[in-house]
Design a protein around this motif. Structure first.
Motif, mmCIF file in Angstrom:
data_model
loop_
_atom_site.group_PDB
_atom_site.id
_atom_site.type_symbol
_atom_site.label_atom_id
_atom_site.label_comp_id
_atom_site.label_asym_id
_atom_site.label_seq_id
_atom_site.Cartn_x
_atom_site.Cartn_y
_atom_site.Cartn_z
ATOM 1 N N PHE A 265 0.835 -1.194 0.000
ATOM 2 C CA PHE A 265 0.000 0.000 0.000
ATOM 3 C C PHE A 265 0.878 1.257 0.000
ATOM 4 C CE2 PHE A 265 -2.449 -3.406 1.802
ATOM 5 C CZ PHE A 265 -3.717 -3.245 1.256
ATOM 6 N N THR A 266 0.495 2.211 -0.824
ATOM 7 C CA THR A 266 1.181 3.492 -0.905
ATOM 8 C C THR A 266 0.229 4.569 -0.411
ATOM 9 O OG1 THR A 266 2.437 2.737 -2.830
ATOM 10 C CG2 THR A 266 2.363 5.108 -2.440
ATOM 11 N N TYR A 267 0.666 5.379 0.565
ATOM 12 C CA TYR A 267 -0.196 6.367 1.196
ATOM 13 C C TYR A 267 0.311 7.787 0.954
ATOM 14 C CZ TYR A 267 -2.288 2.455 3.722
ATOM 15 O OH TYR A 267 -2.932 1.283 4.034
ATOM 16 N N ALA A 268 -0.612 8.726 0.981
ATOM 17 C CA ALA A 268 -0.252 10.137 0.870
ATOM 18 C C ALA A 268 0.332 10.625 2.197
ATOM 19 C CB ALA A 268 -1.483 10.955 0.510
ATOM 20 N N PRO A 269 1.495 11.279 2.164
ATOM 21 C CA PRO A 269 2.079 11.798 3.405
ATOM 22 C C PRO A 269 1.645 13.230 3.734
ATOM 23 C CG PRO A 269 3.674 11.956 1.650
ATOM 24 C CD PRO A 269 2.450 11.344 1.035
ATOM 25 N N ILE A 270 1.082 13.946 2.745
ATOM 26 C CA ILE A 270 0.693 15.351 2.948
ATOM 27 C C ILE A 270 -0.633 15.607 2.232
ATOM 28 C CG2 ILE A 270 3.083 16.160 3.109
ATOM 29 C CD1 ILE A 270 2.718 17.215 0.189
ATOM 30 N N SER A 283 2.787 -2.765 -14.231
ATOM 31 C CA SER A 283 3.751 -3.426 -13.357
ATOM 32 C C SER A 283 4.788 -2.397 -12.931
ATOM 33 C CB SER A 283 4.436 -4.587 -14.084
ATOM 34 O OG SER A 283 3.501 -5.620 -14.362
ATOM 35 N N VAL A 284 5.095 -2.360 -11.643
ATOM 36 C CA VAL A 284 6.015 -1.361 -11.111
ATOM 37 C C VAL A 284 7.108 -2.046 -10.308
ATOM 38 C CG1 VAL A 284 4.192 0.376 -11.042
ATOM 39 C CG2 VAL A 284 4.677 -0.981 -8.992
ATOM 40 N N GLU A 285 8.197 -1.308 -10.085
ATOM 41 C CA GLU A 285 9.328 -1.813 -9.325
ATOM 42 C C GLU A 285 9.481 -1.017 -8.028
ATOM 43 O OE1 GLU A 285 11.076 -4.438 -10.219
ATOM 44 O OE2 GLU A 285 10.015 -4.663 -12.125
ATOM 45 N N ALA A 286 10.041 -1.673 -7.026
ATOM 46 C CA ALA A 286 10.333 -0.990 -5.775
ATOM 47 C C ALA A 286 11.226 0.222 -6.042
ATOM 48 C CB ALA A 286 11.014 -1.941 -4.792
ATOM 49 N N GLY A 287 10.872 1.358 -5.459
ATOM 50 C CA GLY A 287 11.628 2.586 -5.656
ATOM 51 C C GLY A 287 11.169 3.411 -6.841
ATOM 52 N N GLN A 288 10.345 2.836 -7.709
ATOM 53 C CA GLN A 288 9.847 3.568 -8.872
ATOM 54 C C GLN A 288 8.910 4.689 -8.434
ATOM 55 O OE1 GLN A 288 8.192 1.016 -11.931
ATOM 56 N NE2 GLN A 288 6.865 2.619 -12.710
ATOM 57 N N ALA A 309 7.089 1.178 -2.383
ATOM 58 C CA ALA A 309 7.954 0.477 -1.434
ATOM 59 C C ALA A 309 8.311 -0.914 -1.917
ATOM 60 C CB ALA A 309 7.270 0.388 -0.069
ATOM 61 N N GLN A 310 7.529 -1.477 -2.822
ATOM 62 C CA GLN A 310 7.815 -2.824 -3.326
ATOM 63 C C GLN A 310 7.372 -2.933 -4.769
ATOM 64 O OE1 GLN A 310 5.366 -5.225 -0.577
ATOM 65 N NE2 GLN A 310 4.004 -5.681 -2.263
ATOM 66 N N SER A 311 7.736 -4.027 -5.394
ATOM 67 C CA SER A 311 7.339 -4.288 -6.774
ATOM 68 C C SER A 311 5.979 -4.977 -6.800
ATOM 69 C CB SER A 311 8.384 -5.167 -7.458
ATOM 70 O OG SER A 311 9.662 -4.573 -7.413
ATOM 71 N N GLY A 312 5.293 -4.880 -7.942
ATOM 72 C CA GLY A 312 4.018 -5.563 -8.077
ATOM 73 C C GLY A 312 3.182 -4.999 -9.196
ATOM 74 N N LEU A 313 1.935 -5.447 -9.252
ATOM 75 C CA LEU A 313 0.958 -5.013 -10.243
ATOM 76 C C LEU A 313 0.009 -4.028 -9.572
ATOM 77 C CD1 LEU A 313 -0.226 -5.767 -13.202
ATOM 78 C CD2 LEU A 313 -1.925 -7.047 -11.884
ATOM 79 N N VAL A 314 -0.280 -2.909 -10.223
ATOM 80 C CA VAL A 314 -1.183 -1.918 -9.658
ATOM 81 C C VAL A 314 -2.618 -2.439 -9.766
ATOM 82 C CG1 VAL A 314 -2.056 0.443 -9.808
ATOM 83 C CG2 VAL A 314 0.371 -0.029 -10.246
ATOM 84 N N ALA A 315 -3.176 -2.856 -8.629
ATOM 85 C CA ALA A 315 -4.531 -3.418 -8.605
ATOM 86 C C ALA A 315 -5.587 -2.362 -8.332
ATOM 87 C CB ALA A 315 -4.632 -4.511 -7.544
ATOM 88 N N CYS A 316 -5.226 -1.315 -7.584
ATOM 89 C CA CYS A 316 -6.176 -0.225 -7.369
ATOM 90 C C CYS A 316 -5.420 1.079 -7.222
ATOM 91 C CB CYS A 316 -7.094 -0.501 -6.181
ATOM 92 S SG CYS A 316 -6.466 -0.040 -4.575
ATOM 93 N N ARG A 317 -6.145 2.170 -7.524
ATOM 94 C CA ARG A 317 -5.568 3.507 -7.500
ATOM 95 C C ARG A 317 -6.594 4.473 -6.958
ATOM 96 N NH1 ARG A 317 -4.427 6.969 -12.874
ATOM 97 N NH2 ARG A 317 -6.313 8.025 -12.157
ATOM 98 N N ARG A 318 -6.136 5.452 -6.206
ATOM 99 C CA ARG A 318 -7.052 6.466 -5.704
ATOM 100 C C ARG A 318 -7.720 7.175 -6.876
ATOM 101 N NH1 ARG A 318 -8.767 9.195 -1.423
ATOM 102 N NH2 ARG A 318 -9.179 11.439 -1.616
ATOM 103 N N ALA A 319 -9.040 7.402 -6.773
ATOM 104 C CA ALA A 319 -9.770 8.064 -7.847
ATOM 105 C C ALA A 319 -9.755 9.585 -7.726
ATOM 106 C CB ALA A 319 -11.200 7.532 -7.905
ATOM 107 N N PRO A 320 -10.114 10.167 -6.571
ATOM 108 C CA PRO A 320 -10.053 11.630 -6.482
ATOM 109 C C PRO A 320 -8.613 12.128 -6.524
ATOM 110 C CG PRO A 320 -11.433 10.691 -4.735
ATOM 111 C CD PRO A 320 -10.673 9.573 -5.350
#
Length: 339
Positions: A265-270, A283-288, A309-320
């Protein structure tokens, strides 16, 4: 995880009667404007003799639309003469949230899929969860709970299961997931999200196989997601002998994937406006780079780059586009067995 207490929700549906019945579940709710009022929750029962019972649910979250449409169509299209057993259809389970177009109920701010097994004399949302747990699940041989990403998330179409308590139970769930035939089959250990308080968790504790879906999201309607759900349900019906003569296509290959830890999971910090750098299915890589958050204070403050933070396939994305600290921007999945 059996719920305690006797439900206060009632209906005129006779669940043991052959034929097709459309009615409401009536949830008592007293207000200034309606002292003896009830909240009407649509339900359809289609029965023809002995056989398995399928419990079909949509509108668990009110802003998830594909499943609501699929089940509304199915309730009209399926005729009792074609059924062997029983189909219970609730296209708008959290009816107050459905009417409001919200994830949460406007009556009590309850998130239905985080309140199972519910309470007989609790808030309206807890009472709905209790009725499902104490009445409907006791009749079911399989549950399909149709979700999408709602207002805040856009999802690839997928079918999700929780790992069973035994190898045989997991194998049975894997079989059903492959029959359903969503492009991605996701396997969870049940520790994420709502943990033990989801419908699937309570159903599993009661020994009822449960499939959950994600079919689109962003507050929109995905015709592709609707097709995945509709075709998947008919394949399940035929597989279980509930609609033995249904015309179905063979399920496509299912890519078995899983969420691998919190780093998925990738979260907004601000607070900021999010400019994503990748799309659903990439498909994404860690650090990308995942994208940039542009602070609301103005251009004197540089945008903040977000990285995976890790590699994987983007299964969901924030809409707003607008995001606050702690908002989920992406969820990744990885192939089962991948290192």
């Amino acid at each position: 995880m059996a719920p305690a207490g006797e439900t206060r929700i009632w209906t005129t549906v006779d669940f043991d009667q052959d034929g097709k019945q459309h009615d409401w579940l009536r949830l008592p709710f007293s207000t200034d404007q309606s002292a003896y009022g009830v909240i009407p929750i649509p339900i359809t029962c289609i029965r023809n003799g002995e056989g398995p019972t399928a419990l079909l649910i949509a509108g668990n979250h009110g802003d998830e639309y594909e499943g609501q449409v699929v089940l509304s169509k199915l309730a009209r299209q399926v005729e009792p003469r074609d059924v062997r057993g029983r189909i219970l259809i609730l296209p708008a389970l959290n009816y107050p949230a459905v009417v409001a177009g919200r994830r949460l109920s406007p009556l009590d701010e309850g998130n239905l899929n985080r309140l199972f097994p519910g309470e007989a004399n609790g808030t309206p949302t807890q009472m709905i969860a209790h009725y499902v747990s104490s009445v409907l699940l006791s009749m079911a041989d399989i549950v399909v709970d149709l979700h999408s990403g709602g207002r805040s998330l856009s999802y690839l179409s997928c079918c999700l299961i929780r790992a069973g308590k035994t190898g045989a139970e997991t194998a049975r769930l894997m079989e059903l997931m492959k029959v359903f035939g969503a492009p991605i089959g996701s396997i969870s250990d049940g520790t994420g999200g709502g943990g033990a308080t989801t419908l699937s968790a309570v159903a599993q504790a009661l020994g009822v196989p449960t499939l959950t879906t994600e079919l689109g999201g962003g507050g929109t309607f995905s015709s592709a997601g609707e097709a995945v759900a509709s075709q998947g349900l008919y394949r399940i019906f035929k597989h279980m002998g509930i609609l033995p003569n249904a015309e179905t296509k063979s399920p496509p290959p299912v890519r078995l994937m899983q969420v691998t830890g919190r780093g998925a999971f990738t979260y907004a910090p601000i607070h900021g406006i999010f400019e994503p750098a990748v799309e659903l299915g990439d498909s994404v890589e860690a650090g990308q780079s995942a994208g940039f958050l542009f602070p609301l204070e103005g251009p004197h403050r540089a945008p903040e780059e977000i990285r995976f933070a890790q590699s994987g396939l983007v299964a969901c994305r924030r809409a707003p586009a607008l995001a606050a600290p702690g908002d989920c921007l992406f969820k990744l999945v990885t192939d089962v067995g991948a290192n």
